[in-house]
Design a protein around this motif. Structure first.
Motif, short mmCIF file in Angstrom:
data_model
loop_
_atom_site.label_atom_id
_atom_site.label_comp_id
_atom_site.label_asym_id
_atom_site.label_seq_id
_atom_site.Cartn_x
_atom_site.Cartn_y
_atom_site.Cartn_z
N ASP A 1 8.31 -11.04 -12.86
CA ASP A 1 9.15 -11.88 -12.01
C ASP A 1 8.41 -12.21 -10.72
OD1 ASP A 1 11.20 -11.72 -13.85
OD2 ASP A 1 12.24 -10.10 -12.79
N PRO A 2 8.58 -13.43 -10.19
CA PRO A 2 7.93 -13.75 -8.93
C PRO A 2 8.52 -12.93 -7.78
CG PRO A 2 9.45 -15.48 -9.53
CD PRO A 2 9.39 -14.54 -10.70
N VAL A 3 7.68 -12.60 -6.81
CA VAL A 3 8.12 -11.85 -5.63
C VAL A 3 7.60 -12.55 -4.38
CG1 VAL A 3 8.21 -9.64 -6.84
CG2 VAL A 3 6.08 -10.36 -5.72
N LEU A 4 8.25 -12.30 -3.28
CA LEU A 4 7.78 -12.85 -2.01
C LEU A 4 6.41 -12.27 -1.68
CD1 LEU A 4 11.08 -12.52 0.08
CD2 LEU A 4 10.20 -14.60 -1.02
N GLN A 5 5.49 -13.14 -1.32
CA GLN A 5 4.16 -12.71 -0.93
C GLN A 5 3.86 -12.98 0.54
OE1 GLN A 5 1.12 -14.26 -3.56
NE2 GLN A 5 2.25 -13.72 -5.41
N HIS A 6 4.59 -13.96 1.11
CA HIS A 6 4.39 -14.33 2.51
C HIS A 6 5.77 -14.53 3.15
CE1 HIS A 6 0.15 -14.94 1.59
NE2 HIS A 6 0.52 -15.68 0.57
N PRO A 7 5.88 -14.36 4.45
CA PRO A 7 7.18 -14.54 5.11
C PRO A 7 7.76 -15.94 4.95
CG PRO A 7 5.64 -13.39 6.55
CD PRO A 7 4.85 -13.86 5.38
N SER A 8 6.91 -16.93 4.66
CA SER A 8 7.37 -18.32 4.52
C SER A 8 7.77 -18.67 3.09
CB SER A 8 6.28 -19.28 4.99
OG SER A 8 5.07 -19.05 4.28
N ASP A 9 7.73 -17.70 2.17
CA ASP A 9 8.05 -17.94 0.76
C ASP A 9 9.55 -17.94 0.51
OD1 ASP A 9 5.35 -17.93 0.15
OD2 ASP A 9 5.38 -15.93 -0.80
N ALA A 10 9.94 -18.55 -0.61
CA ALA A 10 11.28 -18.38 -1.17
C ALA A 10 11.15 -18.19 -2.68
CB ALA A 10 12.15 -19.59 -0.88
N ILE A 11 12.09 -17.50 -3.27
CA ILE A 11 12.17 -17.38 -4.72
C ILE A 11 13.31 -18.28 -5.19
CG2 ILE A 11 12.50 -15.85 -6.69
CD1 ILE A 11 9.96 -15.29 -5.06
N VAL A 12 13.01 -19.17 -6.14
CA VAL A 12 14.00 -20.12 -6.65
C VAL A 12 14.23 -19.86 -8.13
CG1 VAL A 12 14.50 -22.55 -7.12
CG2 VAL A 12 13.46 -21.88 -4.94
N ARG A 13 15.49 -19.67 -8.51
CA ARG A 13 15.86 -19.59 -9.92
C ARG A 13 15.98 -21.02 -10.46
NH1 ARG A 13 20.78 -20.25 -11.94
NH2 ARG A 13 21.81 -19.73 -9.96
N VAL A 14 15.23 -21.32 -11.51
CA VAL A 14 15.17 -22.68 -12.02
C VAL A 14 16.46 -23.00 -12.80
CG1 VAL A 14 13.94 -24.27 -13.56
CG2 VAL A 14 12.66 -22.65 -12.13
N VAL A 15 17.09 -24.11 -12.44
CA VAL A 15 18.28 -24.60 -13.14
C VAL A 15 17.88 -25.66 -14.18
CG1 VAL A 15 20.44 -25.88 -12.88
CG2 VAL A 15 19.86 -24.06 -11.26
N ASN A 16 17.05 -26.59 -13.76
CA ASN A 16 16.51 -27.61 -14.66
C ASN A 16 15.04 -27.83 -14.33
OD1 ASN A 16 19.31 -29.97 -15.04
ND2 ASN A 16 18.87 -28.06 -16.07
N ALA A 17 14.24 -28.01 -15.35
CA ALA A 17 12.84 -28.42 -15.21
C ALA A 17 12.60 -29.53 -16.23
CB ALA A 17 11.90 -27.24 -15.43
N CYS A 18 11.37 -29.99 -16.36
CA CYS A 18 11.09 -31.02 -17.35
C CYS A 18 9.60 -31.06 -17.66
CB CYS A 18 11.58 -32.39 -16.90
SG CYS A 18 10.94 -32.95 -15.31
N ILE A 19 9.27 -31.81 -18.68
CA ILE A 19 7.88 -32.03 -19.07
C ILE A 19 7.48 -33.41 -18.57
CG2 ILE A 19 6.26 -32.19 -21.00
CD1 ILE A 19 8.26 -30.44 -22.61
#
Length: 343
Positions: free
Chosen positions: A19-37
């Motif tokens: 799972d992605p984790v915060l690496q810098h104070p300016s980061d955010a973690i976003v749960r993807v609702v929709n993506a595309c090709i």
């Protein structure tokens, strides 16, 4: 979590990664609702050298903020957001000029964790992510997703070309970007929009978006047809949304003297005619490039939210994350125009 990786040309897999984790104070973690090709994903699908580690895929996604770093000031857990295909700080000199794709501290998704996944770590979250007023409306999700790339790219083509009510337009390419270029040209007031494409289901959608003429012919025959439709002169602007040398040659062939060619199809060639007999002599301007979609999201989002435009019609297939390899095959074989992914 599950994520899409490409291990070489044609080799797309859904794998389990940390799972992605915060690496810098300016980061955010976003749960993807929709993506595309994206159509541009098909270039590595054809050409990517084989590797053991693979490349994370996907640069278009919308989702919900799950966590923010200590330096993030404009976002909070639970915000529904749009992620442009390039991340940027929003403060450097290029961002201030509306050219976020040249951000001094930014970059692109592939390689740090692509959007065809269950979650993404977003660097420089304040400068990158755009909060959607009113939150997550299921009916608007496909259209909001187009703001991540494809609509903004089509709009960039039209905007860079200076499309306005006094200009005639030719759009080269009936893929998703070409159709968004048609919609964008119409939005900017163009009354004559010629769409060069040969797939009836796609060009029919182009007509719905605002195309006034469709030219199915290609090459010299297609150029002659556009010239015939425009009294022999060609159009003031040409929006090239393919990226192949043949598409560029069509653009040169149909542009009017004194006109503008705007390229947003990722070029798959290194050299193109720009000399006296092609661009210099007729005073033709060449523009375009990677679209700084972050600069356009707020403007275009208002039209999506109020129903003025419905760019989400460009999606003609919806799949789950596990079906992404089939989605690539469908787009590559032109069985699908643009595939929406629901993790």
């Amino acid at each position: 979590m599950r994520a899409t990786y490409m291990y070489g040309a044609g080799d797309v897999r859904i794998v389990t990664v940390p799972d992605p984790v915060l690496q810098h104070p300016s980061d955010a973690i976003v749960r993807v609702v929709n993506a595309c090709i994206c159509g541009s994903d098909l270039h590595p699908y054809h050409q990517l050298p084989a590797s053991a580690e693979g490349t994370s895929m996907g640069h278009e996604f919308i989702g919900v903020v799950e966590e923010v770093g200590s330096a993030v000031a404009t976002l909070a857990k639970g915000d529904f957001v749009i992620a442009p295909f390039a991340w940027s700080d929003g403060t450097c000199e290029f961002c201030r000029e509306g050219l976020q794709t040249s951000c001094l501290h930014g970059g692109f998704w592939n390689g740090i964790g692509g959007g065809q996944a269950e979650a993404v770590r977003v660097p420089l979250a304040d400068g990158t992510l755009v909060k959607v007023p009113g939150g997550e409306d299921p009916a608007l999700l496909p259209s909001l997703l187009t703001l991540s790339d494809v609509l903004g790219t089509g709009y960039h083509a039209a905007k860079s070309a200076g499309v306005n009510p006094r200009t005639t337009v030719t759009v080269v390419g009936d893929g998703a970007v070409g159709l968004m270029a048609v919609l964008s040209a119409k939005r900017l007031g163009a009354e004559r929009i010629i769409l060069m494409g040969r797939h009836r289901d796609r060009t029919d959608l182009g007509v719905e978006f605002g195309a006034t003429d469709v030219v199915a012919e290609r090459g010299a025959e297609g150029i002659a047809k556009v010239r015939e439709l425009t009294g022999g002169h060609g159009t003031h602007t040409v929006l090239e949304a393919v990226g192949f040398r043949e598409a560029y040659q069509q653009a040169v062939g149909v542009v009017r003297p004194g006109g503008v060619i705007s390229r947003v199809g990722v070029p798959q060639y290194e050299e193109a005619p720009i000399g006296f007999g092609s661009l210099f002599g007729p005073n033709i301007t060449l523009t375009g490039g990677p679209a700084p979609v972050r600069a356009y999201i707020d403007e275009l989002m208002s039209d999506v939210l109020d129903g003025t435009i419905e760019p989400g019609k460009v999606f003609d297939r919806t799949i789950g994350l596990d079906e992404v390899p089939d989605g690539y095959r469908a787009m590559d074989s032109r069985e699908a125009l643009k595939v929406l992914v629901r993790p």
